[in-house]
Design a protein around this motif. Structure first.
Motif, PDB file in Angstrom:
ATOM      1  N   ARG A 153       0.853  -1.185   0.000  1.00  0.00           N
ATOM      2  CA  ARG A 153       0.000   0.000   0.000  1.00  0.00           C
ATOM      3  C   ARG A 153       0.885   1.230   0.000  1.00  0.00           C
ATOM      4  O   ARG A 153       1.898   1.275   0.688  1.00  0.00           O
ATOM      5  N   SER A 208      -8.827  15.199  -4.804  1.00  0.00           N
ATOM      6  CA  SER A 208      -7.372  15.016  -4.721  1.00  0.00           C
ATOM      7  C   SER A 208      -6.928  13.671  -5.287  1.00  0.00           C
ATOM      8  O   SER A 208      -5.755  13.454  -5.540  1.00  0.00           O
ATOM      9  N   LEU A 209      -7.868  12.754  -5.459  1.00  0.00           N
ATOM     10  CA  LEU A 209      -7.526  11.428  -5.989  1.00  0.00           C
ATOM     11  C   LEU A 209      -7.432  11.395  -7.512  1.00  0.00           C
ATOM     12  O   LEU A 209      -7.059  10.375  -8.087  1.00  0.00           O
ATOM     13  N   LEU A 235      -9.998   2.732   0.136  1.00  0.00           N
ATOM     14  CA  LEU A 235      -9.641   3.408  -1.114  1.00  0.00           C
ATOM     15  C   LEU A 235      -8.308   2.862  -1.576  1.00  0.00           C
ATOM     16  O   LEU A 235      -7.400   2.656  -0.769  1.00  0.00           O
ATOM     17  N   GLY A 236      -8.176   2.649  -2.863  1.00  0.00           N
ATOM     18  CA  GLY A 236      -6.884   2.165  -3.360  1.00  0.00           C
ATOM     19  C   GLY A 236      -7.066   1.537  -4.717  1.00  0.00           C
ATOM     20  O   GLY A 236      -8.052   0.842  -4.952  1.00  0.00           O
ATOM     21  N   SER A 237      -6.128   1.823  -5.614  1.00  0.00           N
ATOM     22  CA  SER A 237      -6.241   1.265  -6.951  1.00  0.00           C
ATOM     23  C   SER A 237      -4.893   0.733  -7.415  1.00  0.00           C
ATOM     24  O   SER A 237      -3.860   1.029  -6.816  1.00  0.00           O
ATOM     25  N   ALA A 238      -4.934  -0.068  -8.444  1.00  0.00           N
ATOM     26  CA  ALA A 238      -3.707  -0.604  -9.035  1.00  0.00           C
ATOM     27  C   ALA A 238      -3.826  -0.583 -10.553  1.00  0.00           C
ATOM     28  O   ALA A 238      -3.230  -1.388 -11.245  1.00  0.00           O
ATOM     29  N   SER A 293      -3.658  13.316  -3.669  1.00  0.00           N
ATOM     30  CA  SER A 293      -3.578  12.037  -2.946  1.00  0.00           C
ATOM     31  C   SER A 293      -3.223  10.922  -3.910  1.00  0.00           C
ATOM     32  O   SER A 293      -3.611  10.944  -5.076  1.00  0.00           O
ATOM     33  N   GLU A 294      -2.497   9.967  -3.404  1.00  0.00           N
ATOM     34  CA  GLU A 294      -2.249   8.715  -4.128  1.00  0.00           C
ATOM     35  C   GLU A 294      -2.708   7.600  -3.207  1.00  0.00           C
ATOM     36  O   GLU A 294      -2.434   7.623  -2.003  1.00  0.00           O
ATOM     37  N   ARG A 295      -3.422   6.642  -3.752  1.00  0.00           N
ATOM     38  CA  ARG A 295      -3.829   5.468  -2.986  1.00  0.00           C
ATOM     39  C   ARG A 295      -3.554   4.250  -3.856  1.00  0.00           C
ATOM     40  O   ARG A 295      -4.340   3.907  -4.724  1.00  0.00           O
ATOM     41  N   LEU A 296      -2.420   3.639  -3.607  1.00  0.00           N
ATOM     42  CA  LEU A 296      -2.034   2.483  -4.404  1.00  0.00           C
ATOM     43  C   LEU A 296      -2.193   1.246  -3.536  1.00  0.00           C
ATOM     44  O   LEU A 296      -1.761   1.239  -2.387  1.00  0.00           O
ATOM     45  N   LYS A 297      -2.826   0.238  -4.086  1.00  0.00           N
ATOM     46  CA  LYS A 297      -3.081  -0.950  -3.266  1.00  0.00           C
ATOM     47  C   LYS A 297      -2.963  -2.219  -4.106  1.00  0.00           C
ATOM     48  O   LYS A 297      -3.669  -2.387  -5.093  1.00  0.00           O
ATOM     49  N   LEU A 337     -11.166  15.065  -0.663  1.00  0.00           N
ATOM     50  CA  LEU A 337     -10.460  13.791  -0.853  1.00  0.00           C
ATOM     51  C   LEU A 337     -10.728  13.243  -2.258  1.00  0.00           C
ATOM     52  O   LEU A 337      -9.806  12.850  -2.975  1.00  0.00           O
TER      53      LEU A 337
END
Lengths: 276, 218
Positions: free
Chosen positions: A171, B86-87, B194-197, A185-189, B83
């Motif tokens: 993450r 910002s994503l 929340l989270g992506s790949a 924001s960055e949300r890497l999962k 939020l």
């Protein structure tokens, strides 16, 4: 003991070396550094994290003496730059994250930049081994006129050594605020098997994200674009520039990054450890 | 997987209105980077289109939207909107979510006050606020939203690849179990989820900025 050490060190490459294994699941480290108008204001180190700041230099080198990262390890890095100071931070070497059966390792990095200071955060690659777990958090707090360049680059095993990785728990959360407002924001999962689809990683073996926040960020898009491969992209809006890089392996990723740095930074601010 | 979702008839009518392609948000002008993926050859048939869209639903921007929809009403709306904004993975993603969000909010105001925060609104926040104001549950809203997202991009591919209408519909049919599964996960989610790949989808959105010729705004 020596025989044990040798035996352990001859194990498969994805097993942590002895130093890391003896401290298995327990390594802790923190660094707090603050720079102001007259230079270094605070420097505190605890546990296995050290920072070297040659006197008179604006380049700092982060060192992890634990010999890699294992599950359950926790690291914390707090950096503050103010009073028109400038500071470029890089890690001494690529960081390896070893296989874990338990919880992920956690790294929290917090940057505060004020009064037209310049902060550059360019750690070297993180190499993830099969079944490794890492949760990385980057918090950045900027005022209107400060300059920030941040990057995290990740290599999925070392392909040239024939290592294959299939599964990780990874993450990466970034929260970047400018004047108190959430800017980016960055949300890497990735949780489990590597996502190899055509909208995901494809066959890439390494990836990186760069973020530049500066009043001049948007003017750099065209020049950056010219330096990117066919599976990377750059975009700029609202005072920030984001570059997303995907490459076949860590070697090619590093080559791209080294080509990009001179575009984003004056030569004196490019961390020397990247150039060796 | 089937889950019984009950909804009052007046709420159903509103939900159909909000997420209809005829609702004047201008959604038909945005491809979410798919135009670039088609131009580069990454998406070239119904198989690759299914793969592309499944990834967006399972671990991409549509998943994040579903998590945000779930959070409307549970989190303070202004900070949730910040939020969401910002994503955005690129300039055009930011354009897409704010243009759709702005048009949606203006149109939905006809049906009642949304009490949205000042300034730009991210599309899932505008939709979530409108649904919440009408008392529409997430059990009904999230699958409808994901379906509209997928159907809109299928129609982009039908025009650009091009695909036959029947092939387009067969892609949508294959995505339906994916939408159900993603909905179930989203209903149990919090903002920590929340989270992506979807690296290559985000990169396609960036590369679309300099694609020539181009028909879609994103």
């Amino acid at each position: 003991m020596r025989a044990i050490i040798e035996r352990l060190e001859n194990r498969e490459a994805d097993e942590a070396p002895l130093t890391a294994r003896l401290h298995a699941e327990r390594a802790r480290g923190s660094v707090r550094l603050s720079m102001g108008t007259t230079g270094l204001k605070t420097l505190r180190e605890e546990g296995s994290l050290k920072i070297r700041l040659p006197s008179g230099s604006s380049q700092a080198i982060l060192i992890n003496t634990a010999g890699g990262i294992a599950g359950g390890d926790r690291y914390r890095i707090d950096i503050e730059a103010s009073g028109e100071s400038r500071l470029a931070i890089a890690s001494q070497a690529a960081e390896r994250v070893y296989r874990t059966l338990g919880p992920s390792a956690e790294i929290t990095v917090s940057h505060r930049v004020r009064d037209r200071a310049r902060l550059i955060w360019l750690p070297q690659e993180t190499i993830l081994f099969d079944k490794s777990g890492l949760s990385r958090r980057l918090e950045v707090d900027l005022d209107r006129e400060s300059f920030f360049l941040g990057m995290e680059s990740t290599v999925l095993g070392r392909r040239e050594s024939g290592e294959r990785i299939r599964e990780i728990a990874f993450r990466e959360n970034w929260s970047v605020r400018r004047e108190g407002r959430l800017l980016h924001s960055e949300r890497l999962k990735i949780d489990g098997m590597l996502p190899r689809g055509i909208a995901e990683l494809g066959n890439a073996g390494a990836f990186a994200t760069l973020l530049l926040v500066s009043p001049h960020a948007e003017a750099l898009v065209e020049d950056c674009r010219a330096l990117l491969g066919s599976r990377s992209g750059v975009s700029a809006w609202d005072g920030r520039l984001v570059i997303r890089l995907l490459e076949e392996d860590g070697f090619r990723l590093r080559k791209r990054l080294l080509a990009l740095f001179p575009l984003l930074l004056p030569p004196a601010e490019i961390p020397r450890v990247w150039l060796i | 997987m089937t889950t019984a979702t009950t909804i009052e008839q007046d709420q159903l009518l509103l939900l159909l209105t909000f997420l209809s392609p005829a609702f004047p948000t201008g959604a038909f002008a945005y491809s979410h980077g798919l135009e670039q993926a088609i131009a580069s050859g990454a998406v070239s048939d119904s198989e690759s289109l299914t793969g592309w869209l499944s990834a967006l639903l399972i671990r991409g921007s549509a998943w994040n939207d579903a998590v945000l929809l779930r959070a409307v009403g549970r989190e303070e709306l202004a900070s949730l909107n910040s939020l969401a904004l910002s994503l955005s993975a690129s300039r055009e993603r930011h354009l897409e979510t704010t243009a759709l969000g702005g048009s949606f909010a203006a149109s939905a105001a006809v049906f009642g006050d949304l009490a949205l925060p000042e300034g730009e609104t991210a599309y899932p926040i505008a939709v979530g606020a409108a649904a919440s104001a009408a008392g529409i549950s997430c059990e009904a809203l999230i699958p409808a939203y994901l379906h509209a997202f997928a159907a809109s991009l299928v129609s982009v591919a039908v025009r650009l690849v091009p695909l036959g209408q029947t092939s387009g519909l067969s892609v949508l049919a294959r995505l339906m179990p994916v939408i159900s599964e993603v909905t179930q996960r989203a209903l149990g989610s919090t903002l920590d989820d929340l989270g992506s790949a979807t690296f290559l989808s985000d990169i396609a959105a960036m590369r679309h900025e300099f694609q020539e010729p181009r028909i879609f705004r994103t």
